[in-house]
Design a protein around this motif. Structure first.
Motif, PDB file in Angstrom:
ATOM      1  N   LEU A  33       0.821  -1.204   0.000  1.00 31.50           N
ATOM      2  CA  LEU A  33       0.000   0.000   0.000  1.00 31.50           C
ATOM      3  C   LEU A  33       0.857   1.256   0.000  1.00 31.50           C
ATOM      4  CD1 LEU A  33      -2.707  -0.766   2.724  1.00 31.50           C
ATOM      5  CD2 LEU A  33      -2.905  -1.045   0.252  1.00 31.50           C
ATOM      6  N   THR A  34       0.382   2.277  -0.696  1.00 34.50           N
ATOM      7  CA  THR A  34       0.998   3.600  -0.570  1.00 34.50           C
ATOM      8  C   THR A  34       0.470   4.224   0.713  1.00 34.50           C
ATOM      9  OG1 THR A  34      -0.785   4.764  -1.713  1.00 34.50           O
ATOM     10  CG2 THR A  34       0.997   3.870  -3.091  1.00 34.50           C
ATOM     11  N   VAL A  36      -1.161   6.997   0.998  1.00 29.49           N
ATOM     12  CA  VAL A  36      -2.525   7.466   0.736  1.00 29.49           C
ATOM     13  C   VAL A  36      -3.502   6.293   0.816  1.00 29.49           C
ATOM     14  CG1 VAL A  36      -4.058   8.411  -1.053  1.00 29.49           C
ATOM     15  CG2 VAL A  36      -1.843   9.474  -0.612  1.00 29.49           C
ATOM     16  N   GLN A  37      -3.146   5.170   0.226  1.00 25.52           N
ATOM     17  CA  GLN A  37      -4.016   4.000   0.266  1.00 25.52           C
ATOM     18  C   GLN A  37      -4.209   3.515   1.699  1.00 25.52           C
ATOM     19  OE1 GLN A  37      -1.959   1.453  -2.472  1.00 25.52           O
ATOM     20  NE2 GLN A  37      -3.042   2.279  -4.249  1.00 25.52           N
ATOM     21  N   ILE A  40      -6.682   5.808   3.397  1.00 27.90           N
ATOM     22  CA  ILE A  40      -8.031   5.505   2.934  1.00 27.90           C
ATOM     23  C   ILE A  40      -8.548   4.253   3.631  1.00 27.90           C
ATOM     24  CG2 ILE A  40      -9.395   4.738   0.946  1.00 27.90           C
ATOM     25  CD1 ILE A  40      -7.621   6.601  -0.782  1.00 27.90           C
ATOM     26  N   SER A  56     -13.291  11.159  -0.519  1.00 28.92           N
ATOM     27  CA  SER A  56     -12.712  12.310  -1.198  1.00 28.92           C
ATOM     28  C   SER A  56     -12.638  13.518  -0.269  1.00 28.92           C
ATOM     29  CB  SER A  56     -13.545  12.638  -2.441  1.00 28.92           C
ATOM     30  OG  SER A  56     -13.063  13.788  -3.084  1.00 28.92           O
ATOM     31  N   ASN A  65      -8.994  11.309  -8.447  1.00 27.16           N
ATOM     32  CA  ASN A  65      -7.889  10.662  -7.719  1.00 27.16           C
ATOM     33  C   ASN A  65      -8.418   9.634  -6.729  1.00 27.16           C
ATOM     34  OD1 ASN A  65      -5.915  12.085  -9.057  1.00 27.16           O
ATOM     35  ND2 ASN A  65      -5.626  13.591  -7.439  1.00 27.16           N
ATOM     36  N   THR A  66      -9.521   9.971  -6.063  1.00 22.82           N
ATOM     37  CA  THR A  66     -10.127   9.034  -5.116  1.00 22.82           C
ATOM     38  C   THR A  66     -10.596   7.786  -5.848  1.00 22.82           C
ATOM     39  OG1 THR A  66     -10.833  10.909  -3.751  1.00 22.82           O
ATOM     40  CG2 THR A  66     -11.883   8.782  -3.321  1.00 22.82           C
ATOM     41  N   ARG A  68      -9.473   6.560  -8.632  1.00 25.87           N
ATOM     42  CA  ARG A  68      -8.304   5.781  -9.066  1.00 25.87           C
ATOM     43  C   ARG A  68      -7.725   4.966  -7.911  1.00 25.87           C
ATOM     44  NH1 ARG A  68      -5.147   9.674 -10.555  1.00 25.87           N
ATOM     45  NH2 ARG A  68      -3.951   9.685  -8.642  1.00 25.87           N
ATOM     46  N   GLU A  69      -7.588   5.597  -6.734  1.00 23.50           N
ATOM     47  CA  GLU A  69      -7.037   4.875  -5.581  1.00 23.50           C
ATOM     48  C   GLU A  69      -7.977   3.764  -5.132  1.00 23.50           C
ATOM     49  OE1 GLU A  69      -3.991   5.086  -4.605  1.00 23.50           O
ATOM     50  OE2 GLU A  69      -3.534   6.841  -5.821  1.00 23.50           O
ATOM     51  N   LYS A  72      -7.596   0.794  -7.399  1.00 19.65           N
ATOM     52  CA  LYS A  72      -6.384   0.044  -7.058  1.00 19.65           C
ATOM     53  C   LYS A  72      -6.614  -0.830  -5.822  1.00 19.65           C
ATOM     54  CE  LYS A  72      -3.181   3.471  -8.948  1.00 19.65           C
ATOM     55  NZ  LYS A  72      -2.171   4.486  -8.583  1.00 19.65           N
ATOM     56  N   LEU A  73      -7.288  -0.277  -4.809  1.00 19.30           N
ATOM     57  CA  LEU A  73      -7.566  -1.057  -3.599  1.00 19.30           C
ATOM     58  C   LEU A  73      -8.514  -2.211  -3.896  1.00 19.30           C
ATOM     59  CD1 LEU A  73      -7.846   1.843  -0.994  1.00 19.30           C
ATOM     60  CD2 LEU A  73      -6.037   0.119  -1.126  1.00 19.30           C
TER      61      LEU A  73
END
Length: 142
Positions: A33-34, A36-37, A40, A56, A65-66, A68-69, A72-73
Protein backbone atom coordinates in the motif's frame (compact mmCIF):
# COMPACT_ATOMS: atom_id res chain seq x y z
CA UNK A 1 -12.43 31.68 28.57
CA UNK A 2 -11.77 33.82 25.51
CA UNK A 3 -12.62 32.00 22.26
CA UNK A 4 -9.29 33.00 20.69
CA UNK A 5 -7.40 31.36 23.56
CA UNK A 6 -9.57 28.26 23.27
CA UNK A 7 -9.01 28.24 19.51
CA UNK A 8 -5.22 28.37 19.98
CA UNK A 9 -5.48 25.44 22.37
CA UNK A 10 -7.49 23.39 19.86
CA UNK A 11 -4.98 24.19 17.11
CA UNK A 12 -2.13 23.04 19.35
CA UNK A 13 -4.11 19.93 20.33
CA UNK A 14 -4.97 18.93 16.75
CA UNK A 15 -1.37 19.49 15.68
CA UNK A 16 -0.21 17.22 18.50
CA UNK A 17 -2.82 14.62 17.48
CA UNK A 18 -1.41 14.58 13.95
CA UNK A 19 2.15 14.25 15.24
CA UNK A 20 1.28 11.40 17.62
CA UNK A 21 -0.82 9.69 14.95
CA UNK A 22 2.16 9.76 12.61
CA UNK A 23 4.41 8.34 15.33
CA UNK A 24 2.16 5.46 16.37
CA UNK A 25 1.17 4.52 12.81
CA UNK A 26 4.69 4.71 11.40
CA UNK A 27 5.62 1.53 9.52
CA UNK A 28 2.31 -0.24 10.18
CA UNK A 29 1.08 -0.20 6.60
CA UNK A 30 1.55 -3.15 4.33
CA UNK A 31 4.36 -2.83 1.80
CA UNK A 32 1.77 -3.25 -0.96
CA UNK A 33 0.00 0.00 0.00
CA UNK A 34 1.00 3.60 -0.57
CA UNK A 35 0.60 6.00 2.34
CA UNK A 36 -2.52 7.47 0.74
CA UNK A 37 -4.02 4.00 0.27
CA UNK A 38 -3.30 3.14 3.90
CA UNK A 39 -5.01 6.34 5.10
CA UNK A 40 -8.03 5.51 2.93
CA UNK A 41 -8.12 1.98 4.36
CA UNK A 42 -7.85 3.37 7.88
CA UNK A 43 -10.75 5.75 7.25
CA UNK A 44 -12.91 3.00 5.78
CA UNK A 45 -12.07 0.70 8.70
CA UNK A 46 -13.40 3.11 11.30
CA UNK A 47 -16.30 4.59 9.30
CA UNK A 48 -17.61 1.84 7.01
CA UNK A 49 -19.63 1.83 4.92
CA UNK A 50 -18.50 5.08 3.32
CA UNK A 51 -19.16 6.70 -0.02
CA UNK A 52 -16.59 7.74 -2.57
CA UNK A 53 -17.42 11.40 -1.92
CA UNK A 54 -16.94 10.93 1.85
CA UNK A 55 -13.49 9.47 1.20
CA UNK A 56 -12.71 12.31 -1.20
CA UNK A 57 -13.76 14.94 1.36
CA UNK A 58 -11.95 13.33 4.28
CA UNK A 59 -8.72 12.76 2.36
CA UNK A 60 -8.83 16.18 0.64
CA UNK A 61 -8.54 14.45 -2.73
CA UNK A 62 -10.27 15.10 -6.02
CA UNK A 63 -12.95 12.62 -7.03
CA UNK A 64 -10.88 11.32 -10.00
CA UNK A 65 -7.89 10.66 -7.72
CA UNK A 66 -10.13 9.03 -5.12
CA UNK A 67 -11.72 6.83 -7.79
CA UNK A 68 -8.30 5.78 -9.07
CA UNK A 69 -7.04 4.87 -5.58
CA UNK A 70 -10.24 2.98 -4.80
CA UNK A 71 -9.92 1.05 -8.06
CA UNK A 72 -6.38 0.04 -7.06
CA UNK A 73 -7.57 -1.06 -3.60
CA UNK A 74 -10.42 -3.05 -5.15
CA UNK A 75 -8.01 -4.71 -7.60
CA UNK A 76 -5.88 -5.75 -4.62
CA UNK A 77 -9.00 -7.32 -3.11
CA UNK A 78 -8.98 -5.04 -0.08
CA UNK A 79 -12.29 -3.19 -0.55
CA UNK A 80 -15.81 -4.08 -1.64
CA UNK A 81 -18.67 -2.00 -2.97
CA UNK A 82 -22.05 -2.62 -1.40
CA UNK A 83 -25.34 -1.39 -2.80
CA UNK A 84 -27.64 0.50 -0.44
CA UNK A 85 -30.80 -1.64 -0.15
CA UNK A 86 -32.94 1.50 0.34
CA UNK A 87 -31.51 3.33 -2.69
CA UNK A 88 -29.94 1.04 -5.26
CA UNK A 89 -28.26 4.04 -6.93
CA UNK A 90 -26.04 4.53 -3.86
CA UNK A 91 -22.99 2.40 -3.22
CA UNK A 92 -21.06 2.14 -0.01
CA UNK A 93 -17.49 1.00 0.33
CA UNK A 94 -16.40 -1.48 2.97
CA UNK A 95 -13.27 -3.47 3.65
CA UNK A 96 -13.18 -6.95 2.21
CA UNK A 97 -12.31 -9.77 4.61
CA UNK A 98 -8.64 -9.54 3.56
CA UNK A 99 -8.73 -5.75 3.90
CA UNK A 100 -10.27 -6.08 7.35
CA UNK A 101 -7.59 -8.61 8.34
CA UNK A 102 -4.87 -6.23 7.12
CA UNK A 103 -6.30 -3.33 9.13
CA UNK A 104 -6.83 -5.51 12.22
CA UNK A 105 -3.13 -6.36 12.11
CA UNK A 106 -2.16 -2.71 11.70
CA UNK A 107 -4.47 -1.66 14.55
CA UNK A 108 -2.91 -4.27 16.85
CA UNK A 109 0.46 -2.59 16.34
CA UNK A 110 -1.04 0.88 16.83
CA UNK A 111 -2.84 -0.29 19.99
CA UNK A 112 0.42 -1.63 21.43
CA UNK A 113 2.17 1.66 20.71
CA UNK A 114 -0.71 3.58 22.27
CA UNK A 115 -0.59 1.36 25.37
CA UNK A 116 3.11 2.13 25.66
CA UNK A 117 2.43 5.89 25.45
CA UNK A 118 -0.09 5.79 28.30
CA UNK A 119 1.66 3.16 30.40
CA UNK A 120 2.57 5.71 33.07
CA UNK A 121 -1.07 6.82 33.54
CA UNK A 122 -2.83 5.31 36.53
CA UNK A 123 -6.45 4.10 36.42
CA UNK A 124 -7.89 7.45 37.56
CA UNK A 125 -5.90 9.29 34.89
CA UNK A 126 -7.07 6.84 32.23
CA UNK A 127 -10.68 7.52 33.25
CA UNK A 128 -9.98 11.28 33.03
CA UNK A 129 -8.51 10.81 29.55
CA UNK A 130 -11.57 8.84 28.49
CA UNK A 131 -13.89 11.51 29.89
CA UNK A 132 -11.91 14.28 28.17
CA UNK A 133 -12.08 12.41 24.86
CA UNK A 134 -15.83 11.88 25.29
CA UNK A 135 -16.29 15.60 25.98
CA UNK A 136 -14.21 16.59 22.95
CA UNK A 137 -16.19 14.19 20.78
CA UNK A 138 -19.53 15.60 21.99
CA UNK A 139 -18.64 19.28 21.91
CA UNK A 140 -15.94 19.75 19.26
CA UNK A 141 -15.59 16.73 16.95
CA UNK A 142 -19.25 15.87 16.40
Amino acid sequence: MDNSVLFQKIVAFTTAVHQITNEITKDVKSAELTSVQYKIMEYIAVSQPVTLSEISDCMHMSMPNTSREMRKLSEKGLCDKVTDPLDRRKQGITLSPSGQAMMNEAFLTVAARFAERISQANEAERREIAQALDLLQRKVFY
